[in-house]
Design a protein around this motif. Structure first.
Motif, PDB file in Angstrom:
ATOM      1  N   MET A  96       0.845  -1.196   0.000  1.00 11.89           N
ATOM      2  CA  MET A  96       0.000   0.000   0.000  1.00 11.89           C
ATOM      3  C   MET A  96       0.880   1.247   0.000  1.00 11.89           C
ATOM      4  SD  MET A  96      -2.968   1.174   2.703  1.00 11.89           S
ATOM      5  CE  MET A  96      -1.813   1.393   4.059  1.00 11.89           C
ATOM      6  N   GLU A  97       0.626   2.124  -0.951  1.00 12.72           N
ATOM      7  CA  GLU A  97       1.412   3.353  -1.044  1.00 12.72           C
ATOM      8  C   GLU A  97       0.671   4.486  -0.350  1.00 12.72           C
ATOM      9  OE1 GLU A  97       3.410   6.325  -4.399  1.00 12.72           O
ATOM     10  OE2 GLU A  97       2.397   4.476  -5.011  1.00 12.72           O
ATOM     11  N   LEU A  98       1.345   5.140   0.588  1.00 13.73           N
ATOM     12  CA  LEU A  98       0.752   6.236   1.339  1.00 13.73           C
ATOM     13  C   LEU A  98       1.408   7.552   0.942  1.00 13.73           C
ATOM     14  CD1 LEU A  98       0.440   4.887   4.998  1.00 13.73           C
ATOM     15  CD2 LEU A  98      -1.413   5.327   3.389  1.00 13.73           C
ATOM     16  N   LYS A  99       0.597   8.575   0.754  1.00 19.86           N
ATOM     17  CA  LYS A  99       1.124   9.901   0.475  1.00 19.86           C
ATOM     18  C   LYS A  99       0.332  10.909   1.295  1.00 19.86           C
ATOM     19  CE  LYS A  99       2.390  13.165  -3.149  1.00 19.86           C
ATOM     20  NZ  LYS A  99       2.393  13.448  -4.622  1.00 19.86           N
ATOM     21  N   PHE A 100       0.962  11.432   2.332  1.00 14.21           N
ATOM     22  CA  PHE A 100       0.313  12.425   3.176  1.00 14.21           C
ATOM     23  C   PHE A 100       0.523  13.810   2.580  1.00 14.21           C
ATOM     24  CE2 PHE A 100       1.302   8.915   6.080  1.00 14.21           C
ATOM     25  CZ  PHE A 100       0.047   8.695   6.628  1.00 14.21           C
ATOM     26  N   ARG A 101      -0.547  14.588   2.555  1.00 15.37           N
ATOM     27  CA  ARG A 101      -0.470  15.936   1.982  1.00 15.37           C
ATOM     28  C   ARG A 101       0.414  16.837   2.835  1.00 15.37           C
ATOM     29  NH1 ARG A 101      -3.210  19.496   5.022  1.00 15.37           N
ATOM     30  NH2 ARG A 101      -5.084  18.845   6.164  1.00 15.37           N
ATOM     31  N   ASP A 102       0.835  17.956   2.233  1.00 16.19           N
ATOM     32  CA  ASP A 102       1.625  18.948   2.958  1.00 16.19           C
ATOM     33  C   ASP A 102       0.726  19.750   3.898  1.00 16.19           C
ATOM     34  OD1 ASP A 102       3.904  18.213   1.503  1.00 16.19           O
ATOM     35  OD2 ASP A 102       3.408  19.600  -0.119  1.00 16.19           O
ATOM     36  N   LEU A 103       1.341  20.321   4.907  1.00 24.09           N
ATOM     37  CA  LEU A 103       0.607  21.191   5.822  1.00 24.09           C
ATOM     38  C   LEU A 103       0.236  22.495   5.121  1.00 24.09           C
ATOM     39  CD1 LEU A 103       2.733  20.823   9.090  1.00 24.09           C
ATOM     40  CD2 LEU A 103       0.801  19.431   8.340  1.00 24.09           C
ATOM     41  N   THR A 104      -0.892  23.064   5.515  1.00 23.16           N
ATOM     42  CA  THR A 104      -1.296  24.375   5.017  1.00 23.16           C
ATOM     43  C   THR A 104      -0.849  25.443   6.014  1.00 23.16           C
ATOM     44  OG1 THR A 104      -3.460  24.188   6.081  1.00 23.16           O
ATOM     45  CG2 THR A 104      -3.271  23.411   3.801  1.00 23.16           C
ATOM     46  N   ALA A 105      -0.878  26.695   5.588  1.00 25.13           N
ATOM     47  CA  ALA A 105      -0.386  27.783   6.436  1.00 25.13           C
ATOM     48  C   ALA A 105      -1.125  27.850   7.766  1.00 25.13           C
ATOM     49  CB  ALA A 105      -0.507  29.114   5.693  1.00 25.13           C
ATOM     50  N   ASP A 106      -2.462  27.648   7.742  1.00 25.12           N
ATOM     51  CA  ASP A 106      -3.225  27.775   8.987  1.00 25.12           C
ATOM     52  C   ASP A 106      -3.076  26.574   9.907  1.00 25.12           C
ATOM     53  OD1 ASP A 106      -4.631  26.028   7.411  1.00 25.12           O
ATOM     54  OD2 ASP A 106      -6.577  26.990   7.676  1.00 25.12           O
ATOM     55  N   GLU A 107      -2.382  25.526   9.457  1.00 27.59           N
ATOM     56  CA  GLU A 107      -2.134  24.368  10.313  1.00 27.59           C
ATOM     57  C   GLU A 107      -0.781  24.449  11.008  1.00 27.59           C
ATOM     58  OE1 GLU A 107      -4.573  20.780   8.075  1.00 27.59           O
ATOM     59  OE2 GLU A 107      -2.610  21.364   7.303  1.00 27.59           O
ATOM     60  N   ILE A 108      -0.020  25.497  10.743  1.00 25.78           N
ATOM     61  CA  ILE A 108       1.319  25.633  11.298  1.00 25.78           C
ATOM     62  C   ILE A 108       1.319  26.704  12.389  1.00 25.78           C
ATOM     63  CG2 ILE A 108       3.735  26.161  10.785  1.00 25.78           C
ATOM     64  CD1 ILE A 108       3.185  25.270   7.904  1.00 25.78           C
ATOM     65  N   ASP A 109       1.796  26.348  13.566  1.00 26.76           N
ATOM     66  CA  ASP A 109       1.922  27.293  14.674  1.00 26.76           C
ATOM     67  C   ASP A 109       3.321  27.912  14.654  1.00 26.76           C
ATOM     68  OD1 ASP A 109      -0.629  26.662  15.593  1.00 26.76           O
ATOM     69  OD2 ASP A 109       0.113  25.045  16.866  1.00 26.76           O
ATOM     70  N   VAL A 110       3.387  29.175  15.032  1.00 27.75           N
ATOM     71  CA  VAL A 110       4.662  29.880  15.121  1.00 27.75           C
ATOM     72  C   VAL A 110       4.894  30.255  16.585  1.00 27.75           C
ATOM     73  CG1 VAL A 110       6.047  31.835  14.335  1.00 27.75           C
ATOM     74  CG2 VAL A 110       4.352  30.800  12.804  1.00 27.75           C
ATOM     75  N   ARG A 111       6.000  29.799  17.138  1.00 23.95           N
ATOM     76  CA  ARG A 111       6.309  30.076  18.539  1.00 23.95           C
ATOM     77  C   ARG A 111       7.679  30.733  18.655  1.00 23.95           C
ATOM     78  NH1 ARG A 111       4.796  24.106  21.040  1.00 23.95           N
ATOM     79  NH2 ARG A 111       2.747  23.894  20.040  1.00 23.95           N
ATOM     80  N   VAL A 112       7.824  31.508  19.721  1.00 21.46           N
ATOM     81  CA  VAL A 112       9.109  32.159  19.985  1.00 21.46           C
ATOM     82  C   VAL A 112      10.069  31.137  20.568  1.00 21.46           C
ATOM     83  CG1 VAL A 112      10.298  33.935  21.309  1.00 21.46           C
ATOM     84  CG2 VAL A 112       8.057  34.415  20.309  1.00 21.46           C
TER      85      VAL A 112
END
Length: 249
Positions: free
Chosen positions: A1-17
């Motif tokens: 079985m071949e799996l291909k997970f999509r890339d993250l979108t901008a709103d799924e990425i958190d930005v932390r200091v």
């Protein structure tokens, strides 16, 4: 079985200091566990994967059912405790790391070094407490482009003032990182306003009142509510309305 997970979108990425000094801060990119669950559901279905924890939540095993081999395939990783709710944080961290083993969010490891310079308050607001520098500004990924699990374009904005504080490739990219460590970039580069598609509308209309959530600071909630002429309940509902709107962006 071949799996291909999509890339993250901008709103799924958190930005932390990550780190902050008197001259600059470094930012780090993260994903949360809900993002991993969503992508797993999308790719293999809610019943096509499972998770379990061992060693008091320190380790997480994420299993995906291989329909070709008719068996579960496992990948495992270890997490670390968080500053709050240590056990829950460790379980979440180990789960996210195990999902990276499957390839979810692996592109975040290709991010450039993200440095935002303090330039007379242009890049971000700062304060000093107990001898350490701190900032209450929030940052977000406004745009991202990924190819072959590698980040090719990254735009980060300061949510408090809508300014673009980091662009890759560009003035803040890898090609100029060495030069930036010697001197801060021009203030004009730091304060450039984000294009309309990147800007975040912080104004919420609630009970015919414009509630500007960009002016809030955690330590000044009562003062904020007084200036906006709203109650705590009104503020909570306005904030909920804003969060729902952000999810639809």
């Amino acid at each position: 079985m071949e799996l291909k997970f999509r890339d993250l979108t901008a709103d799924e990425i958190d930005v932390r200091v990550g780190q902050i000094t008197d001259k600059k801060i470094t930012l780090l990119l993260y994903k949360d566990a809900r993002c991993d669950m969503q992508i797993l559901d999308e790719t293999v279905g809610p019943t096509g994967w499972q998770r379990r924890h061992t060693r008091d939540n320190a380790n997480c095993i994420v299993s995906i059912y291989d329909t070709d081999m008719n068996c579960w395939v496992e990948k495992e990783d270890v997490g670390v405790q968080s500053n709050t709710e240590a056990e829950k944080g460790m379980a979440s961290d180990s789960f996210k790391r195990a999902c990276v083993n499957w390839g979810i969010g692996r592109e975040l490891y290709t991010a450039p070094r993200i440095t935002v310079w303090w330039n007379n308050g242009a890049g971000y607001d700062r304060d000093q407490k107990n001898g350490k520098w701190a900032t209450y500004d929030k940052f977000a990924v406004a745009d991202i482009s990924i190819r072959d699990k590698k980040i090719e374009k990254l735009v980060i904005v300061n949510e408090n003032n809508g300014a673009v504080v980091f662009e890759y490739p560009g003035k803040q990219g890898k090609d100029t990182q060495k030069n930036q460590t010697k001197k801060a970039p021009q203030a004009a580069e730091q304060t450039r306003q984000a294009p309309p598609e990147y800007q975040i509308n912080w104004t919420v209309i609630y009970h015919d009142k414009e509630v500007d959530l960009s002016k809030i600071r955690d330590e000044k909630l009562e003062e904020f509510m007084s200036l906006q002429d709203i109650s705590k309940a009104d503020y909570d509902k306005a904030l909920m309305q804003f969060n729902e709107r952000q999810k639809r962006r």
